[in-house]
Scaffold this active site. Structure first.
Site: not given
Length: 317
Positions: A133, A136, A155, A197, A250
């Site tokens: 989620a 992207g 997710d 991710d 990130c």
């Protein structure tokens, strides 16, 4: 310019006051990068994050999208590193743009676009996006696959699944199947490609979430590392021999990045090797990969979010 800041010889204390960052983080960055570069990164966190779009290559080209955006009143420029990226400098508002409603682009930072390129999915592949989620990267992978194959968009928050589904519908993508589940325990299929991710401290995107800096500590890094290890360990078992896995975050901190990869390779990941991602990135982005094969970006260096990425390949034997 006339405000009198405290006169202190302690760079950690000085930069914490000057840039409004927690002292524990400032001291880490000064030790790791030096005082001058640390100050540059801290000040970049206080700047405005760019609004970047990724072209939906299933429907249009970057040149055609640029022309469409400008025709409807947006001011744009092409990104320097991603071949699909467009910075939207000003616009009448995204929901009002026909290009947005028609699914010609998706908002996504330039660094995140480069992470997807590192996975190199092919049409017909079976792919897992383990922490998907809002979708992207899953959409980008589907575009690279020409909307042929299977992508499981996993997710752990069921409330975010409709968001993935809505984005795929708007983008005209059919091969993404949103699924509520936990990446640390999912075992239903095997895959040619896996993107992790991973949940992280988010220290690479503080300019997008300025208040977050005050809700984190060094213990935050340890908590995330434990979860990241479990996710990587579990998902690696689902990768077929010869397949590729990209681990990304990130965040800027080694505990959540290279330390996780080193731990994995030294324990259960002995049949995996780090694969140099530079051949899969645009030439201008290859310089963001270090001698160990790790991709890194920092806010302001260049002007994108702070991301880490590592590409691993499972040996055929």
């Amino acid at each position: 310019d006339t405000f009198a800041y405290p006169d202190t010889g302690d760079p950690g204390e000085r930069l914490s006051i000057l840039t409004s960052h927690p002292e524990w983080l400032v001291r880490r960055w000064v030790k790791r990068f030096g005082e001058q570069r640390a100050e540059t990164l801290l000040r970049a966190n206080n700047g405005q994050a760019p609004l970047t779009a990724r072209t939906n290559s299933l429907k249009t080209s970057r040149e055609e999208l640029t022309a469409s955006l400008r025709a409807t009143g947006a001011e744009t420029r092409e990104t320097a590193y991603s071949p699909l990226g467009i910075d939207i400098l000003s616009s009448p508002g995204l929901p009002t743009l026909p290009a947005f409603r028609e699914g010609l682009f998706m908002v996504q930072d330039e660094a995140a676009q480069l992470i997807s390129l590192m996975l190199t999915p092919q049409p017909g592949d079976v792919v897992l996006d383990a922490c998907a989620a809002p979708g992207g990267k899953a959409a980008h992978l589907a575009e690279m696959m020409l909307d042929e194959g299977v992508i499981i968009a996993l997710d752990n928050d069921p409330k975010r699944i409709p968001m993935i589904r809505e984005n795929m519908q708007r983008m005209g993508i059919s091969i993404v199947s949103p699924l509520a589940g936990t990446a640390a325990r999912y075992k239903e299929k095997t895959f040619n490609r896996i993107l992790i991710d991973a949940p992280c401290s988010g220290l690479g995107v503080l300019r997008r979430h300025p208040d977050a800096r005050w809700h984190k500590s060094e213990n935050t890094l340890k908590r995330h590392q434990a979860l990241q290890r479990r996710i990587l360990e579990n998902c690696s078992r689902l990768l077929r021999p010869g397949g590729a896995l990209v681990y990304a975050t990130c965040t800027t901190e080694p505990e959540e990045n290279e330390d996780v990869i080193s731990w994995f390779l030294a324990t259960g990941g002995r049949e995996f090797v780090i694969d140099d991602p530079r051949p899969f990135l645009p030439p201008q982005a290859a310089r963001l990969v270090d001698e160990n094969g790790f991709f890194r970006s920092f806010p302001g260096e260049p002007a994108m979010d702070g991301f880490f990425g590592a590409r691993l390949v499972r040996k055929n034997a």
